[in-house]
Design an enzyme around this catalytic site. Structure first.
Site, PDB file in Angstrom:
ATOM      1  N   GLU A  26       1.004  -1.253  -0.130  1.00  0.00           N
ATOM      2  CA  GLU A  26       0.055  -0.157   0.119  1.00  0.00           C
ATOM      3  C   GLU A  26       0.694   1.249  -0.030  1.00  0.00           C
ATOM      4  O   GLU A  26       0.547   2.120  -0.889  1.00  0.00           O
ATOM      5  CB  GLU A  26      -1.076  -0.075   1.134  1.00  0.00           C
ATOM      6  CG  GLU A  26      -2.013  -0.794   1.102  1.00  0.00           C
ATOM      7  CD  GLU A  26      -1.927  -2.329   1.120  1.00  0.00           C
ATOM      8  OE1 GLU A  26      -0.749  -2.794   1.797  1.00  0.00           O
ATOM      9  OE2 GLU A  26      -2.784  -3.074   1.072  1.00  0.00           O
ATOM     10  N   HIS A  45     -10.630  -4.338   9.626  1.00  0.00           N
ATOM     11  CA  HIS A  45     -11.279  -4.025   8.379  1.00  0.00           C
ATOM     12  C   HIS A  45     -12.686  -3.352   8.309  1.00  0.00           C
ATOM     13  O   HIS A  45     -13.203  -3.197   7.378  1.00  0.00           O
ATOM     14  CB  HIS A  45     -11.604  -5.290   7.563  1.00  0.00           C
ATOM     15  CG  HIS A  45     -10.441  -6.264   7.136  1.00  0.00           C
ATOM     16  ND1 HIS A  45      -9.610  -7.072   7.953  1.00  0.00           N
ATOM     17  CD2 HIS A  45     -10.221  -6.634   5.693  1.00  0.00           C
ATOM     18  CE1 HIS A  45      -8.768  -7.542   7.072  1.00  0.00           C
ATOM     19  NE2 HIS A  45      -9.411  -7.409   5.927  1.00  0.00           N
TER      20      HIS A  45
HETATM   21  C1  LIG Z   1      -2.407  -4.562   4.075  1.00  0.00           C
HETATM   22  C2  LIG Z   1      -3.364  -5.344   3.357  1.00  0.00           C
HETATM   23  N1  LIG Z   1      -3.832  -5.253   2.196  1.00  0.00           N
HETATM   24  C3  LIG Z   1      -4.758  -5.989   1.410  1.00  0.00           C
HETATM   25  C4  LIG Z   1      -5.545  -6.907   2.225  1.00  0.00           C
HETATM   26  C5  LIG Z   1      -6.564  -7.604   1.635  1.00  0.00           C
HETATM   27  N2  LIG Z   1      -6.060  -8.983   1.149  1.00  0.00           N
HETATM   28  C6  LIG Z   1      -6.346  -9.952   2.172  1.00  0.00           C
HETATM   29  S1  LIG Z   1      -5.765 -11.404   2.054  1.00  0.00           S
HETATM   30  C7  LIG Z   1      -4.859 -10.943   0.546  1.00  0.00           C
HETATM   31  C8  LIG Z   1      -4.009 -11.681  -0.262  1.00  0.00           C
HETATM   32  C9  LIG Z   1      -2.879 -12.040   0.607  1.00  0.00           C
HETATM   33  O1  LIG Z   1      -2.112 -13.175  -0.251  1.00  0.00           O
HETATM   34  P1  LIG Z   1      -1.159 -14.017   0.341  1.00  0.00           P
HETATM   35  O2  LIG Z   1      -0.163 -13.216   1.456  1.00  0.00           O
HETATM   36  O3  LIG Z   1      -0.357 -14.771  -0.612  1.00  0.00           O
HETATM   37  O4  LIG Z   1      -1.730 -15.037   1.252  1.00  0.00           O
HETATM   38  P2  LIG Z   1      -2.913 -15.920   1.124  1.00  0.00           P
HETATM   39  O5  LIG Z   1      -4.297 -15.425   1.289  1.00  0.00           O
HETATM   40  O6  LIG Z   1      -2.705 -16.574  -0.206  1.00  0.00           O
HETATM   41  O7  LIG Z   1      -2.993 -17.145   2.291  1.00  0.00           O
HETATM   42  C10 LIG Z   1      -5.188  -9.509   0.309  1.00  0.00           C
HETATM   43  C11 LIG Z   1      -4.670  -8.689  -0.778  1.00  0.00           C
HETATM   44  C12 LIG Z   1      -5.192  -7.041   3.556  1.00  0.00           C
HETATM   45  N3  LIG Z   1      -5.923  -7.738   4.402  1.00  0.00           N
HETATM   46  N4  LIG Z   1      -4.405  -6.280   4.263  1.00  0.00           N
END
Ligand SMILES: Cc1ncc(C[n+]2csc(CCOP(=O)(O)OP(=O)(O)O)c2C)c(N)n1
Lengths: 330, 376
Positions: free
Chosen positions: A60, A129
């Site tokens: 971000e 959130h």
């Molecule tokens: C700071 C932040 N940005 C965006 C999100 C929204 N978000 C939640 S899970 C996710 C994907 C994360 O992917 P990864 O780290 O690969 O973990 P996975 O969900 O595949 O276990 C996103 C973009 C968030 N929760 N926190």
């Protein structure tokens, strides 16, 4: 004119502005292939291509910072953050950079950047959130802050935001994305809603209710209940933008009704209502027949558990009570 | 692994019935990364994870009852109903939490390592996060400090090939994730995240080095999530063939086949284990159902540690026009209109369909969540 959802209205604004101005481009997490976490950017990748609809990594602070840099050098970025809580990770770029660069460098550059994101409680997303942070951004000189509550305003304000040369914090609301309303489409000409002009959602004589973001809708429902059940005629004002703030419209209403209640979803301390109450008492003290009332989110991180969450942000009955209290006090 | 699988399958069903709210991220397909890693820990070690961590809590020993009750938002949930699916916690078992902010847990993990250093314990920390999280600034900053200060932390990136709907190669310039910490002084190793034994072995070695040599390591566990990112992910960003291909390496099927082949278990025993897992999940659901919602009076509890200095806190109660001190709220009782609001929601989902479905990051929030929803 057509009836569309808030999210579609935003989508129209983005599409129209991208069509109008080649320099406008979008960046954000999952806005392209995934069509956006809340589908606001649906279809834009196909229409405008990968160069102008850019899926970013989860970074971000850096994507907002890149938006700042791009905005300083001739483009007009619109950055989407999935949820306002995540904008806290970008606070450095938003406050130390986007908001201050023009001033700090003696007015030589502008930062025509828009950062869009939703806020709000009610979907059990818990303490990371679900918050409402308009007050945080309202605090910062150099930023413009929009809090549209209707589809038409969402569209008109976003188009104005993209055209403005200042950094704009554009705060959408998760609850509102699915709400429908009349929205002028491209055939009706350019639908622009100017910043700094409040909307009077309902006229009334006995008390003024100022509702921020989604709470503008809650305020209207409370006003209806006040009329039906208590024979109280409340005027409802939706400021639509908090910076610049249309204080004149609010003051004119308070001078007419002599009572005011401010409704917001965010926390009470240092809130929008705290600030507005100070402005009202400074400028309309002699007209007030009761202390300015505030109805706010509870002073707690947002809990997950459904019944607890529901009592942690305002609903109509609390607004009704607060308005009745201003009437009792006089 | 089987318990976690059955637990999460049930959670998915209960989500569809609106017993569970918010976002629900299932780790189905990733169980070997969870169990292989958690089993490598001592009881005194710390585990910290993400919003996808029902299984991490269970693997650490948190009763499934407490995890299910948390999903239901109940008083007996492992975070007392405050956190929900994304924010599980169990201090007693040193499960130091699931965190909803991607990348937010990395510095905190290094902080656990710093405590161990300062307090002179030999507790190690295992920090799990996703491939997408490796793009946050906190990743590089944490790697550097952990290496610089020689902290006993193992970082484990569960590379399930996607950050939400964005494939690894579209979000990370370096896709060989085990190398992503190298330039910061954190060497990497890889394990087969579909193989619980391999994961266990690699994490054991890494923990040993972290503990004994004070050398932080980055373990890349290569895995796959069989389900969507969260419950209503349309999964348009990947092909069915790809999912089917990975499903052939289902970590639970692989492991039980191996145990049977080695003569450790026979088919009947495998089935008995499954029945046991299902029964445990049944119990967890019954427990969660019976547990009460947190009382409305508890809304302001635990915002602060109370003591001589903080006896309560000044609070403007949004629910009454009165201004008063939050702590006294319990004595004052709950405002009638608040009580009404609470009771209505505590009564459970309404048949009329106005129970709001969460506006998921991965779903069309409006269509489902808001149509017919009662006003905010
Ligand atoms: C700071 C932040 N940005 C965006 C999100 C929204 N978000 C939640 S899970 C996710 C994907 C994360 O992917 P990864 O780290 O690969 O973990 P996975 O969900 O595949 O276990 C996103 C973009 C968030 N929760 N926190």
């Amino acid at each position: 004119m057509a009836v569309v959802r808030y999210r579609e209205a935003l989508n129209q604004a983005l599409r129209e502005e991208m069509t109008r101005d080649e320099r406008v481009f979008l960046m954000g997490e999952d806005i392209g292939v995934f069509n956006g976490a809340y589908k606001v950017t649906a279809g834009l990748l196909e229409e405008f291509g990968e160069a102008r609809v850019r899926d970013t990594p989860i970074s971000e602070n850096t994507i907002v910072g890149m938006g700042v840099g791009a905005a300083m050098t001739g483009t007009r970025p619109v950055v989407e953050l999935m949820t306002i809580n995540f904008s806290l990770l970008a606070m450095d770029q938003i406050v130390n950079h986007a908001a201050h660069i023009r001033y700090m460098f003696g007015g030589q550059v502008a930062v025509p950047l828009v950062v869009r994101m939703p806020q709000g409680a009610g979907h059990q997303l818990g303490p990371t959130h679900s918050h409402s942070f308009e007050a945080l951004y309202l605090h910062v000189p150099g930023l413009l802050v929009a809090v549209p509550s209707t589809p038409a305003d969402a569209k008109g304000l976003l188009k104005s935001a993209i055209r403005d040369d200042n950094p704009v914090i554009f705060i959408e609301h998760e609850y509102l994305y699915g709400q429908r309303g009349d929205v002028p489409d491209a055939d009706d000409g350019d639908h622009l809603v100017p910043f700094g002009r409040a909307a009077v959602r309902r006229e009334g004589e006995d008390a003024t209710i100022v509702g921020i973001s989604r709470m503008a809708l809650t305020a209207v429902r409370a006003a209806e209940a006040l009329a039906d059940q208590h024979d109280v005629s409340a005027e409802v004002i939706d400021p639509r933008t908090l910076r610049p703030l249309d204080l004149d419209t609010i003051l004119a209403s308070v001078r007419k009704t002599n009572r005011c209640v401010i409704v917001e979803e965010g926390w009470p301390h240092g809130g929008v209502g705290a600030n507005l109450a100070a402005l009202i008492q400074e400028q309309a003290f002699d007209w007030l027949d009761a202390p300015v009332g505030r109805v706010t989110g509870a002073d707690v991180p947002m809990p997950y558990s459904k019944p607890l969450e529901q009592i942690a942000f305002p609903h109509e009955p609390q607004v009704v009570d607060a308005v009745l209290a201003t009437l009792r006090d006089s | 692994m089987q318990l976690i699988r059955r637990f999460e399958e049930r959670a998915g069903e209960l989500y569809a019935k609106a017993k569970i709210g918010g976002f629900l991220h299932l780790a189905i397909g990733e169980e070997a990364t969870i169990v292989g890693a958690a089993r490598a820990l001592r009881d005194t070690d710390y585990l910290i994870s993400t919003y996808r961590s029902h299984g991490h809590a269970i693997a650490r020993g948190t009763p499934p009852e407490a995890v299910m009750a948390e999903l239901f938002g109940k008083q007996d949930g492992c975070s007392r109903g405050r956190g929900g699916s994304m924010h599980m916690f169990d201090l007693e078992r040193r499960f130091m939490g699931g965190y909803g902010i991607v990348g937010g847990n990395l510095p905190i993990a290094a902080g656990f390592g710093l405590s161990a250093e300062l307090l002179g314990t030999d507790d190690a920390t295992l920090c799990m996060f996703g491939d997408g999280a490796s793009n946050q600034g906190t990743f590089g900053e944490t790697m550097n400090l952990a290496a610089l200060w020689r902290l006993p932390v193992v970082f484990m990136v569960t590379n399930n090939q996607f950050g939400m709907g964005t494939a690894l190669a579209r979000h990370s310039a370096v896709t060989d994730l085990q190398r992503k910490g190298e330039s910061f002084g954190v060497p990497g190793v890889r394990c087969d995240g579909m193989d619980v034994a391999d994961t266990y072995r690699v994490v054991c070695d890494a923990l040993k080095r972290a503990r004994e040599e004070r050398q932080p390591l980055l373990v890349e566990a290569v895995t796959y999530r069989f389900r969507g990112h969260s419950m209503a992910d349309p999964e348009e960003y990947r092909t069915r063939e790809q999912v089917a291909e990975w499903r052939k390496r289902d970590p639970i099927a692989l492991w039980s086949r191996r145990l049977v082949e080695a003569g450790v278990l026979d088919e009947a025993a495998v089935e008995a284990l499954d029945r046991e897992a299902v029964a445990q999940v049944d119990e967890a659901v019954a427990f969660a159902d019976a547990s009460p919602f947190p009382a409305p009076e508890s809304l302001y509890d635990d915002v602060y540690v109370l003591g001589d200095q903080v006896r309560g806190w000044y609070s403007v109660d949004e629910r009454t026009p009165d201004v008063h001190r939050g702590e006294e709220e319990r004595e004052r009782g709950v405002h009638p209109s608040t009580r009404e609001e609470y009771d209505q929601h505590a009564a459970g989902p309404h048949e009329s369909g106005d129970a709001p479905r969460p506006a998921d990051e991965a779903q069309d929030a409006g269509e489902r969540a808001h149509d017919g929803e009662r006003g905010g």
